[in-house]
Design a protein around this motif. Structure first.
Motif, PDB file in Angstrom:
ATOM      1  N   LEU A 262       0.838  -1.201   0.000  1.00  0.00           N
ATOM      2  CA  LEU A 262       0.000   0.000   0.000  1.00  0.00           C
ATOM      3  C   LEU A 262       0.871   1.248   0.000  1.00  0.00           C
ATOM      4  N   PRO A 263       0.460   2.306  -0.705  1.00  0.00           N
ATOM      5  CA  PRO A 263       1.192   3.562  -0.631  1.00  0.00           C
ATOM      6  C   PRO A 263       1.214   4.092   0.804  1.00  0.00           C
ATOM      7  N   PRO A 264       2.236   4.838   1.176  1.00  0.00           N
ATOM      8  CA  PRO A 264       2.322   5.379   2.543  1.00  0.00           C
ATOM      9  C   PRO A 264       1.076   6.178   2.905  1.00  0.00           C
ATOM     10  N   GLY A 265       0.509   5.880   4.066  1.00  0.00           N
ATOM     11  CA  GLY A 265      -0.653   6.606   4.545  1.00  0.00           C
ATOM     12  C   GLY A 265      -1.975   6.146   3.978  1.00  0.00           C
ATOM     13  N   GLU A 266      -1.938   5.198   3.045  1.00  0.00           N
ATOM     14  CA  GLU A 266      -3.170   4.757   2.404  1.00  0.00           C
ATOM     15  C   GLU A 266      -3.726   3.521   3.123  1.00  0.00           C
ATOM     16  N   LEU A 267      -5.059   3.353   3.029  1.00  0.00           N
ATOM     17  CA  LEU A 267      -5.747   2.217   3.613  1.00  0.00           C
ATOM     18  C   LEU A 267      -6.153   1.232   2.524  1.00  0.00           C
ATOM     19  N   GLY A 268      -6.600   0.060   2.955  1.00  0.00           N
ATOM     20  CA  GLY A 268      -7.273  -0.826   2.033  1.00  0.00           C
ATOM     21  C   GLY A 268      -8.632  -0.244   1.669  1.00  0.00           C
ATOM     22  N   LYS A 269      -9.397  -1.008   0.896  1.00  0.00           N
ATOM     23  CA  LYS A 269     -10.666  -0.439   0.432  1.00  0.00           C
ATOM     24  C   LYS A 269     -11.754  -1.513   0.402  1.00  0.00           C
ATOM     25  N   THR A 270     -12.566  -1.495   1.444  1.00  0.00           N
ATOM     26  CA  THR A 270     -13.822  -2.241   1.466  1.00  0.00           C
ATOM     27  C   THR A 270     -14.934  -1.252   1.172  1.00  0.00           C
ATOM     28  N   GLU A 271     -15.902  -1.651   0.358  1.00  0.00           N
ATOM     29  CA  GLU A 271     -16.923  -0.705  -0.089  1.00  0.00           C
ATOM     30  C   GLU A 271     -18.262  -1.407  -0.239  1.00  0.00           C
ATOM     31  N   MET A 272     -19.294  -0.611  -0.504  1.00  0.00           N
ATOM     32  CA  MET A 272     -20.594  -1.152  -0.872  1.00  0.00           C
ATOM     33  C   MET A 272     -21.217  -0.254  -1.925  1.00  0.00           C
ATOM     34  N   TRP A 273     -22.079  -0.864  -2.754  1.00  0.00           N
ATOM     35  CA  TRP A 273     -22.804  -0.132  -3.786  1.00  0.00           C
ATOM     36  C   TRP A 273     -24.300  -0.245  -3.541  1.00  0.00           C
TER      37      TRP A 273
ATOM     38  N   ALA B 158     -24.641   4.820  -5.672  1.00  0.00           N
ATOM     39  CA  ALA B 158     -24.116   5.445  -4.462  1.00  0.00           C
ATOM     40  C   ALA B 158     -23.106   4.477  -3.858  1.00  0.00           C
ATOM     41  N   GLU B 159     -21.925   4.983  -3.555  1.00  0.00           N
ATOM     42  CA  GLU B 159     -20.859   4.145  -3.018  1.00  0.00           C
ATOM     43  C   GLU B 159     -20.437   4.658  -1.651  1.00  0.00           C
ATOM     44  N   ILE B 160     -20.452   3.763  -0.671  1.00  0.00           N
ATOM     45  CA  ILE B 160     -19.940   4.061   0.668  1.00  0.00           C
ATOM     46  C   ILE B 160     -18.719   3.175   0.856  1.00  0.00           C
ATOM     47  N   GLN B 161     -17.573   3.764   1.232  1.00  0.00           N
ATOM     48  CA  GLN B 161     -16.343   2.992   1.244  1.00  0.00           C
ATOM     49  C   GLN B 161     -15.391   3.494   2.320  1.00  0.00           C
ATOM     50  N   GLN B 162     -14.395   2.650   2.604  1.00  0.00           N
ATOM     51  CA  GLN B 162     -13.266   3.128   3.384  1.00  0.00           C
ATOM     52  C   GLN B 162     -12.654   4.333   2.688  1.00  0.00           C
ATOM     53  N   ASN B 163     -12.042   5.196   3.460  1.00  0.00           N
ATOM     54  CA  ASN B 163     -11.429   6.394   2.896  1.00  0.00           C
ATOM     55  C   ASN B 163     -10.101   6.027   2.241  1.00  0.00           C
ATOM     56  N   SER B 164     -10.197   5.552   1.015  1.00  0.00           N
ATOM     57  CA  SER B 164      -9.041   5.069   0.274  1.00  0.00           C
ATOM     58  C   SER B 164      -9.252   5.336  -1.210  1.00  0.00           C
ATOM     59  N   ASP B 165      -8.162   5.487  -1.942  1.00  0.00           N
ATOM     60  CA  ASP B 165      -8.260   5.664  -3.393  1.00  0.00           C
ATOM     61  C   ASP B 165      -7.326   4.688  -4.100  1.00  0.00           C
ATOM     62  N   THR B 166      -7.189   3.485  -3.536  1.00  0.00           N
ATOM     63  CA  THR B 166      -6.291   2.479  -4.090  1.00  0.00           C
ATOM     64  C   THR B 166      -7.088   1.437  -4.855  1.00  0.00           C
ATOM     65  N   THR B 167      -6.830   1.350  -6.153  1.00  0.00           N
ATOM     66  CA  THR B 167      -7.496   0.393  -7.023  1.00  0.00           C
ATOM     67  C   THR B 167      -6.444  -0.319  -7.874  1.00  0.00           C
ATOM     68  N   TYR B 168      -6.545  -1.637  -7.951  1.00  0.00           N
ATOM     69  CA  TYR B 168      -5.673  -2.416  -8.819  1.00  0.00           C
ATOM     70  C   TYR B 168      -6.498  -2.928  -9.996  1.00  0.00           C
ATOM     71  N   ARG B 169      -6.065  -2.581 -11.214  1.00  0.00           N
ATOM     72  CA  ARG B 169      -6.792  -2.973 -12.420  1.00  0.00           C
ATOM     73  C   ARG B 169      -6.229  -4.266 -12.990  1.00  0.00           C
ATOM     74  N   LEU B 170      -7.143  -5.193 -13.271  1.00  0.00           N
ATOM     75  CA  LEU B 170      -6.791  -6.448 -13.936  1.00  0.00           C
ATOM     76  C   LEU B 170      -6.945  -6.361 -15.451  1.00  0.00           C
TER      77      LEU B 170
END
Length: 324
Positions: A112-123, A188-200
């Motif tokens: 993870l980038p420094p200071g960044e969190l993982g990302k659990t979300e819901m739609w 509408a998306e509610i998520q952890q405060n993170s902007d980390t996405t890995y594209r496949l």
């Protein structure tokens, strides 16, 4: 310095995306030129910080509110004495085209980038065109080796579950769950405060700069939950007026759907702020000292110390809190 608590409304931060459109204008939101895919409605992140647009705190960014008033407004679970960011990020998404096939890491991922969190979300599907679908998880029996082979052979879509969606569906997406919104939905998306996405996979299309967007194959394969991470889908059509229907629960948030048909007295708790997203309809939000009309597309941060408030009118709302 203390202030009398009141519902905070923020000026959204709009994000141009290759897959975006103009659908957020239907909520009366002001969009800049371009294909707008994301409206960050409540954000406290280096990539987007929203500013209060009403009341005594108007003009302050959520980061400034946090620094000056977080202890009294965010609740005992929402305030971090170490100065950590607001725990949630609230978005509206306009999927005019398919999003990339992607997966998010957990908090414990070493890269993870420094200071960044993982990302659990819901739609929550605010609107869906007939025939709309999303990508939601791997097909049964797909492990890392099978997924790697599918990627190498150009048939990744064969390894993924595609499911139909309709307005009112809710999806919980724990970190590690492969997923992708597809064309024809507003979410509408509610998520952890993170902007980390890995594209496949990104359909071999160019980005806004005309160049292919970066893929993150190794990181994606590393963080994928091949046996499942607990993703759940909820058909929320059973929601009863005046009762909360839980549609997502995680270590980071609890989200409920409520249908408002007559005045509904509620109150906040000292442990957590409340975030309200108006998903459909219109009505009124009243509290000690004020009231204001509300309508679809609007989001409010209710301070933990607000206490009693009342929703009225004819509308559907999402309520998000921190778990106990």
């Amino acid at each position: 310095m203390s202030i009398k608590p009141y519902p905070l409304q923020f000026k959204p931060e709009m994000k141009e995306r290759v897959w975006g459109g103009r659908a957020l204008e239907r909520f009366g939101l002001e969009l800049p030129p371009g294909a707008i895919g994301e409206g960050w409605m409540i954000g406290d992140h280096p990539n987007g910080t929203t500013k209060v647009m009403n009341g005594e705190l108007a003009g302050l960014g959520l980061d400034e509110v946090r620094a000056q008033y977080g202890a009294e407004l965010f609740g005992s679970r929402g305030h971090r004495p170490d100065g950590g960011r607001f725990p949630l990020l609230i978005k509206l998404l306009d999927c005019n085209d398919d999003l990339s096939i992607q997966v998010h890491p957990t908090d414990s991922y070493a890269k993870l980038p420094p200071g960044e969190l993982g990302k659990t979300e819901m739609w929550y599907i605010v609107d869906a065109k007939p025939g709309a679908t999303i990508i939601y998880g791997l097909k049964d029996g797909v492990d890392r080796a099978a997924l790697e082979a599918a990627i190498a052979e150009g048939r990744i879509m064969d390894a993924l579950q595609e499911v139909p969606v309709k307005t009112g569906d809710a999806f919980y997406i724990p970190a590690g769950t492969v997923h992708a919104l597809r064309a024809g939905v507003v979410v509408a998306e509610i998520q952890q405060n993170s902007d980390t996405t890995y594209r496949l996979y990104d359909y071999n299309r160019p980005g806004l700069d005309g160049k292919p967007r970066e893929l993150h194959i190794e990181d994606s394969l590393n963080v994928m939950a091949y046996e499942g991470a607990g993703a759940t889908r909820t058909d929320t059509s059973s929601a009863v007026a005046g009762e909360w229907l839980e549609i997502a629960r995680s270590p980071y948030f609890v989200v409920e759907k409520g249908v408002v048909e007559q005045p509904w007295p509620l109150e906040t708790r000292p442990e957590s702020f409340v975030i309200l997203v108006v998903a459909a309809g219109r009505g009124e939000l009243a509290w000690d000292g004020g009231r204001q009309p509300v309508e679809a597309g609007q989001c409010f941060l209710l301070p933990a110390n607000l206490g009693a408030y009342t929703l009225s009118g004819a509308m559907t709302v999402l309520r998000s809190e921190l778990p106990q």
